[in-house]
Structures are given as C-alpha cells and as structure tokens.
Design a protein around this motif. Structure first.
Motif, PDB file in Angstrom:
ATOM      1  N   LEU A 103      -0.728 -58.192  11.872  1.00  0.00           N
ATOM      2  CA  LEU A 103      -1.841 -57.834  12.749  1.00  0.00           C
ATOM      3  C   LEU A 103      -1.913 -56.314  12.880  1.00  0.00           C
ATOM      4  N   PRO A 104      -3.083 -55.773  13.193  1.00  0.00           N
ATOM      5  CA  PRO A 104      -3.169 -54.336  13.481  1.00  0.00           C
ATOM      6  C   PRO A 104      -2.351 -54.000  14.722  1.00  0.00           C
ATOM      7  N   MET A 105      -1.813 -52.811  14.782  1.00  0.00           N
ATOM      8  CA  MET A 105      -0.979 -52.428  15.904  1.00  0.00           C
ATOM      9  C   MET A 105      -1.794 -52.000  17.114  1.00  0.00           C
ATOM     10  N   HIS A 106      -2.964 -51.402  16.890  1.00  0.00           N
ATOM     11  CA  HIS A 106      -3.692 -50.779  17.993  1.00  0.00           C
ATOM     12  C   HIS A 106      -4.332 -51.768  18.963  1.00  0.00           C
ATOM     13  N   CYS A 107      -4.422 -53.045  18.572  1.00  0.00           N
ATOM     14  CA  CYS A 107      -5.103 -54.003  19.445  1.00  0.00           C
ATOM     15  C   CYS A 107      -4.280 -55.252  19.725  1.00  0.00           C
ATOM     16  N   SER A 108      -2.991 -55.211  19.446  1.00  0.00           N
ATOM     17  CA  SER A 108      -2.109 -56.338  19.745  1.00  0.00           C
ATOM     18  C   SER A 108      -1.056 -55.896  20.756  1.00  0.00           C
ATOM     19  N   ALA A 109      -0.584 -56.824  21.572  1.00  0.00           N
ATOM     20  CA  ALA A 109       0.400 -56.486  22.602  1.00  0.00           C
ATOM     21  C   ALA A 109       1.707 -55.995  21.984  1.00  0.00           C
ATOM     22  N   ILE A 110       2.156 -56.664  20.936  1.00  0.00           N
ATOM     23  CA  ILE A 110       3.380 -56.229  20.257  1.00  0.00           C
ATOM     24  C   ILE A 110       3.167 -54.858  19.640  1.00  0.00           C
ATOM     25  N   GLY A 111       2.028 -54.663  18.988  1.00  0.00           N
ATOM     26  CA  GLY A 111       1.741 -53.384  18.346  1.00  0.00           C
ATOM     27  C   GLY A 111       1.691 -52.235  19.332  1.00  0.00           C
ATOM     28  N   LYS A 112       1.053 -52.456  20.471  1.00  0.00           N
ATOM     29  CA  LYS A 112       0.983 -51.410  21.497  1.00  0.00           C
ATOM     30  C   LYS A 112       2.374 -51.089  22.050  1.00  0.00           C
ATOM     31  N   ALA A 113       3.183 -52.134  22.258  1.00  0.00           N
ATOM     32  CA  ALA A 113       4.539 -51.915  22.766  1.00  0.00           C
ATOM     33  C   ALA A 113       5.358 -51.073  21.789  1.00  0.00           C
ATOM     34  N   LEU A 114       5.113 -51.255  20.501  1.00  0.00           N
ATOM     35  CA  LEU A 114       5.818 -50.473  19.485  1.00  0.00           C
ATOM     36  C   LEU A 114       5.249 -49.060  19.365  1.00  0.00           C
ATOM     37  N   LEU A 115       3.938 -48.958  19.300  1.00  0.00           N
ATOM     38  CA  LEU A 115       3.277 -47.657  19.167  1.00  0.00           C
ATOM     39  C   LEU A 115       3.558 -46.743  20.359  1.00  0.00           C
ATOM     40  N   ALA A 116       3.661 -47.331  21.547  1.00  0.00           N
ATOM     41  CA  ALA A 116       3.836 -46.540  22.769  1.00  0.00           C
ATOM     42  C   ALA A 116       5.118 -45.728  22.760  1.00  0.00           C
ATOM     43  N   HIS A 117       6.085 -46.130  21.943  1.00  0.00           N
ATOM     44  CA  HIS A 117       7.366 -45.430  21.912  1.00  0.00           C
ATOM     45  C   HIS A 117       7.480 -44.481  20.723  1.00  0.00           C
ATOM     46  N   LYS A 118       6.342 -44.186  20.112  1.00  0.00           N
ATOM     47  CA  LYS A 118       6.289 -43.150  19.086  1.00  0.00           C
ATOM     48  C   LYS A 118       5.801 -41.850  19.725  1.00  0.00           C
ATOM     49  N   SER A 119       6.027 -40.741  19.040  1.00  0.00           N
ATOM     50  CA  SER A 119       5.517 -39.464  19.529  1.00  0.00           C
ATOM     51  C   SER A 119       4.008 -39.418  19.341  1.00  0.00           C
TER      52      SER A 119
END
Length: 262
Positions: free
Chosen positions: A138-154
């Motif tokens: 799934l795309p990261m920008h619109c999934s709950a798992i993706g957002k949780a992962l992206l949020a911890h990037k710079s």
C-alpha cells in the motif's frame, strides 16, 4: 535474454542462481575455470554472470587467487528475512488479542521500497472483513501503518519520499498536499498513533502505532482496520489506547527474543 518457452524461466537468471548454489557449497571458493567446468558453460559466459553477481555483492572475489565466494548481500538479505520471522513471532500474540477483543482486522507491516509491505494479518472474526493479503503493498502516505513509519523519518527523508513517489489520491480524503502531510506526520509522531480515515478506501478507518526494533528505530508498525460506522467515539478512543499498548508489547517481545538468541 533467452527464455525457456515451456517453463517461463529466464535462462540467464537460472544460470546465475545455479552458480550461486555451486559457490555456496565450495568452502574454499571456486575459480572461473572450475565454475565453467561445473556448469558446463564457456568461461566467457560464466565470467559475465559472476561479474554481474559480484557487482551486486551477491558474490565476492579474492584479490590473491581470484576465487569466487558468497557475497555480503546474501548475508544482508538473510538477516532481513530472519528479522521478518522474529517480528511475526513477536507480534502474533498481541495481534490475536486485538482482533479478538475488537472483532476487527489487524495488520503488521514494514516499509519496502517506499511502500507498506504487509508481513502478517489476523482477519476479523465477523461476516465483514478487510480484503487484504500478506505480501500486499500500500502507499505510505494514506495508510495508518505507512504514516506511523513515515512519521519517524526526518523531514528531508519525508520530502525525498514525496518527491520520488508522489501523493496519489486513492479517495477524496487522501492527503495530496506535501505541507499538509508533513504537518500530519508531525502530529502522528507527537501523539504516538496514526489514523487512516477513509484515505485508502471510503468507509474504512484504521488505527496504526509504531513498533521499535532492538536499535530503537521504527521499522515496523501495527494497525487495526474496520468500518467507520463501527470505529468511532469511545470505541475509537479505546482502540487507539490498546493499539499503542499492543505495539509496546511487540517492541518488548522483539527485544526479548533478540536477547535470548544472543
């Protein structure tokens, strides 16, 4: 690029994998001449294959005798595979509890090539369950798992991700503005959970929470998915709390399993 018409196999790939298997059985490595004799191919052909494998670090070549041995990339891939087994074992009890407690579908995922990759799933014990598969993306920008992962990037990593993959809309609720997404991810990082509120699919709501590995990095995340009509108000509040708690339990179980195997 020759292809076996009967099996669909690509000949060069088949030959390269055969060479890898032969090298893996040779404790002292293999010379080009030995490989050529073993696979029954001209030296020039074998040289092209092992050179490509070497360039991608699947094979290494000694400076002194020119022998070919297994490369570091195989170790790295094996380590990643072992980690995926570890995380699935560590996550299973908490995932089962969440699914049973709320009657919703629970997913475990990680990032792979800029997408969410489903590593495991506990389907809802109800007439209506979320259509998804282990191994799906799934795309990261619109999934709950993706957002949780992206949020911890710079922020620079997030901007690079957006630049490379874009923010394609899957529904009318998908965030497609980069600045808006960055603000959303900052909120996710501060509150410790992510929401997909109809952004992947209309009428679907997902709660996601990050899982920390033994290095203290967020490499995995867990989510609970259900229909908006079932996940709201006090039930949503409790689901957020319990999803975060499950993620913490998985983090602890993952670290414990690593300590025990050392």
């Amino acid at each position: 690029m020759a292809r076996d018409k009967n099996s669909g196999k690509i000949q060069s790939v088949d030959r390269a994998l055969n060479i890898l298997e032969i090298i893996s059985d040779a404790e002292d490595g293999m010379t080009l001449a030995q490989l050529s004799e073993e696979v029954g191919l001209p030296k020039s052909t074998v040289h092209g294959l092992v050179s490509t494998l070497r360039d991608h670090k699947f094979v290494s070549q000694a400076d002194d005798d020119g022998r070919y041995r297994m490369g570091i990339m195989l170790f790295e891939l094996g380590t990643k595979l072992a980690r995926s087994w570890d995380i699935r074992d560590a996550a299973k009890p908490a995932m089962r509890w969440l699914s049973k407690e709320f009657g919703e579908t629970v997913h475990l995922g990680c990032e792979d090539n800029g997408e969410v990759l489903y590593l495991d799933k506990i389907a809802a014990d109800s007439l209506i369950s979320i259509v998804s598969e282990i191994g799906a993306r799934l795309p990261m920008h619109c999934s709950a798992i993706g957002k949780a992962l992206l949020a911890h990037k710079s922020e620079s990593e997030i901007k690079r991700h957006i630049g490379n993959l874009g923010l394609a809309p899957l529904t009318g609720r998908t965030i497609t503005n980069p600045d808006e997404l960055i603000k959303e991810l900052e909120k996710v990082r501060l509150q410790g959970f992510a929401l997909d509120d109809g952004e992947i699919m209309e009428g679907l709501r997902c709660v996601g929470a990050p899982i920390y590995d033994t290095d203290g990095l967020v490499r995995y995340a867990i989510s609970v998915s259900g229909q908006v009509k079932d996940i709201y108000g006090k039930r949503l509040e409790r689901l957020i709390v319990e999803t975060q708690r499950a993620a913490r339990e998985i983090t602890y179980a993952l670290r414990k399993s690593r300590v025990q195997t050392k």
